[in-house]
Enzyme design. Structure first.
Site, PDB file in Angstrom:
ATOM      1  N   CYS A   1       0.386  -1.245   0.181  1.00 55.09           N
ATOM      2  CA  CYS A   1      -0.196  -0.226  -0.252  1.00 55.09           C
ATOM      3  C   CYS A   1       0.427   0.845  -0.071  1.00 55.09           C
ATOM      4  O   CYS A   1       0.658   2.794  -0.464  1.00 55.09           O
ATOM      5  CB  CYS A   1      -0.850   0.111   1.235  1.00 55.09           C
TER       6      CYS A   1
ATOM      7  N   HIS B   1      -1.138   0.897   7.506  1.00 55.51           N
ATOM      8  CA  HIS B   1      -1.541   0.907   6.248  1.00 55.51           C
ATOM      9  C   HIS B   1      -1.809   2.123   5.909  1.00 55.51           C
ATOM     10  O   HIS B   1      -1.495   3.044   6.451  1.00 55.51           O
ATOM     11  CB  HIS B   1      -3.129   0.594   6.424  1.00 55.51           C
TER      12      HIS B   1
END
Length: 551
Positions: free
Chosen positions: A206, A510
């Site tokens: 990510c 994330h």
């Protein structure tokens, strides 16, 4: 017997049987056929109920199409693509972008559940109110090892795509590249807004996806990629430029915006896997194997951003058969006697002279976009002030002091004068420790100003993250006190993208990106998921990297 055969079941007399064959139809067969076709219902979609809508209780009412979610007062919607079939026999179809209409921006259908993306702190999950992420990111998919319950997600909007196995470019789910015509770069048209496409995350990637989506919000950078795409880029010598050239070819440029029923339609292409950056990732982390099929750890998005910018800068210079003597990543704030560069004595506005040294730096097309210049001045007792001019591609802002509550505070701290401890200088032929101070100001502004909020600190006990709130505006007006001198350059910047880290550890957690489109619409990119959001959700206080465009 007649041409049409009729089977009659039961006991009938000969007269009754003959009457069946002689009986005439009471209605026109063609009209009956048309009437039947108009009322056919396929699955759960009633074609006859095309003008129905969904009310707040989930029941259909007249006015909108079945299966369409519309929020009251909503003026925009996103044509979001859906996951493709995993059937291996449909490889040819997998290369084509799939576009379907999904009415948003305040509601998103996720795995059959209608989820509201709003500024409120509650959402409905199967009719039950649940606690949400304060940034509005409660549906994020976290990397392995992240235990923060606030940002943990149960599913991904494109989970089926995320779990697909892509072993080659032909099965990557990307659209076919168009043949590029080699034309002079001067003929490149003005940059257009790209169709937003999600990026598939095979595992701990990510940081790559968020960085790419943020860069795509910078129109001068996109225009540079369009120029690069028209050139023959040797992949062996310029792996980063070659990757971006292939990446930009995967994106469609909409010919024009469309308006349907007074609603602006935003088209979203099918998510794809950015496999072209596998070589770039290998150079970024040589110790990590199987880069694109899943990684054992998360990486710092800001470090990756700095890495690819430095690589692009060097590769662009190689294309021009130039080589920088000092790159931005290797430059230092305080010059030493061995630094390469020109040195001269300058006189300031108050007739105060200073010895100024400018580090040697060869500009590139990339540094023309993101690059600027900083001037560091050191004043020591009994000596002339010394100044060093150095290039920068992004500004690192300290947000740890309690007095830093917003970006303006961090910029003020960045340019404030600070005392230097243990500074040694030669005074009257003798070298000793003297009192000294240092200040840094901006000498040349950049077209795109990237602000890195230093949330991570590294020590003997590992890394820690500062989760304090730092406010930032949609429009940033720089204070003239941040500059070396007054100039005709615009001091006004507009926010075009943010990168946010969710979690406690840089090796976990994330990353997501909020990016502004050319029409002003904000989109949240969470790997393969693309969701329109309002500005209130954009202006949360946990951003990690900010992108501002000079206006």
């Amino acid at each position: 017997m007649s041409e049409k055969k009729v089977f009659v079941f039961g006991s009938f007399t000969e007269h009754e049987t003959r009457s069946f064959f002689e009986q005439k139809p009471t209605k026109d067969p063609q009209n009956s056929k048309d009437k039947c076709v108009g009322s056919i219902q396929f699955g759960s979609l009633n074609l006859a109920a095309e003008n129905s809508s969904v009310n707040t209780n989930g029941e259909l009412k007249k006015g909108e199409a079945d299966g369409t979610v519309k929020s009251a007062g909503s003026q925009e919607r996103l044509d979001a693509s859906r996951p493709a079939s995993s059937d291996k026999n449909n490889d040819s179809d997998a290369k084509l972008p799939r576009k379907n209409s999904l009415r948003v921006p305040e509601h998103v259908v996720q795995n059959g559940i209608i989820k509201e993306i709003s500024e409120s702190n509650k959402s409905l999950n199967n009719g039950v109110a649940v606690k949400t992420d304060p940034i509005g990111l409660d549906n994020l998919s976290m990397s392995d090892g992240e235990s923060d319950p606030v940002y943990k997600a149960s599913s991904s909007k494109f989970q089926a795509l995320d779990n697909e196995d892509f072993s080659s470019d032909s099965s990557s789910g990307s659209i076919q590249r168009k043949k590029n015509l080699k034309v002079p770069t001067e003929s490149v048209p003005p940059v257009k807004d790209f169709t937003p496409r999600g990026l598939i995350n095979a595992g701990n990637l990510c940081f790559l996806n968020a960085t790419l989506q943020a860069l795509l919000s910078c129109s001068p950078f996109v225009q540079l990629l369009q120029k690069i795409q028209l050139q023959d880029i040797p992949k062996a010598d310029s792996p980063t430029l070659a990757a971006f050239s292939e990446f930009i070819s995967e994106l469609d440029v909409p010919s024009s915006s469309s308006i349907r029923n007074n609603v602006t339609v935003v088209e979203a292409g099918r998510p794809f896997r950015p496999a072209m950056f596998e070589g770039v990732l290998r150079n970024f982390t040589p110790d990590v194997l199987n880069n694109m099929s899943g990684r054992p750890r998360q990486e710092d998005a800001q470090e990756f951003l700095s890495f690819i910018m430095d690589q692009m800068h060097d590769e662009l210079l190689k294309l021009k058969e130039q080589s920088p003597k000092v790159t931005a990543s290797k430059s230092s704030v305080i010059s030493s006697a061995n630094d390469d560069g020109d040195e001269w004595e300058t006189v300031g506005p108050k007739n105060k002279s200073a010895v100024t040294r400018t580090q040697s730096f060869v500009p590139s097309e990339l540094s023309e976009i993101f690059g600027g210049q900083l001037k560091s001045v050191v004043k020591a007792k009994g000596t002339k002030a010394s100044a060093t001019v150095q290039p920068y591609l992004l500004l690192h802002l300290d947000i740890h002091p309690d007095g830093v509550q917003g970006i303006e505070d961090a910029l003020h701290l960045f340019s404030a004068q600070e005392d230097l401890e243990g500074y040694r200088a030669s005074v009257t032929g003798k070298t000793g420790v003297v009192s000294a101070s240092k200040s840094i100001k901006i000498q040349k502004l950049s077209k795109i100003m990237i602000l890195h909020l230093m949330r991570f600190s590294y020590g003997s006990q590992g890394s820690t993250k500062l989760r304090k709130g730092v406010k930032f505006p949609l429009e940033l007006n720089l204070n003239r006190s941040h500059l070396v001198s007054l100039s005709n350059e615009s001091l006004r910047y507009e926010l075009v993208a943010t990168i946010t880290h969710h979690g406690w550890d840089p090796s976990k957690g994330h990353y997501t990106t909020d990016a502004r489109r050319k029409n002003g619409q904000w989109l949240r990119f969470d790997d393969a998921s693309v969701t329109p959001i309002g500005t209130k959700l954009v202006l949360h206080d946990q951003a990690y990297v900010l992108f501002y465009k000079q206006v």
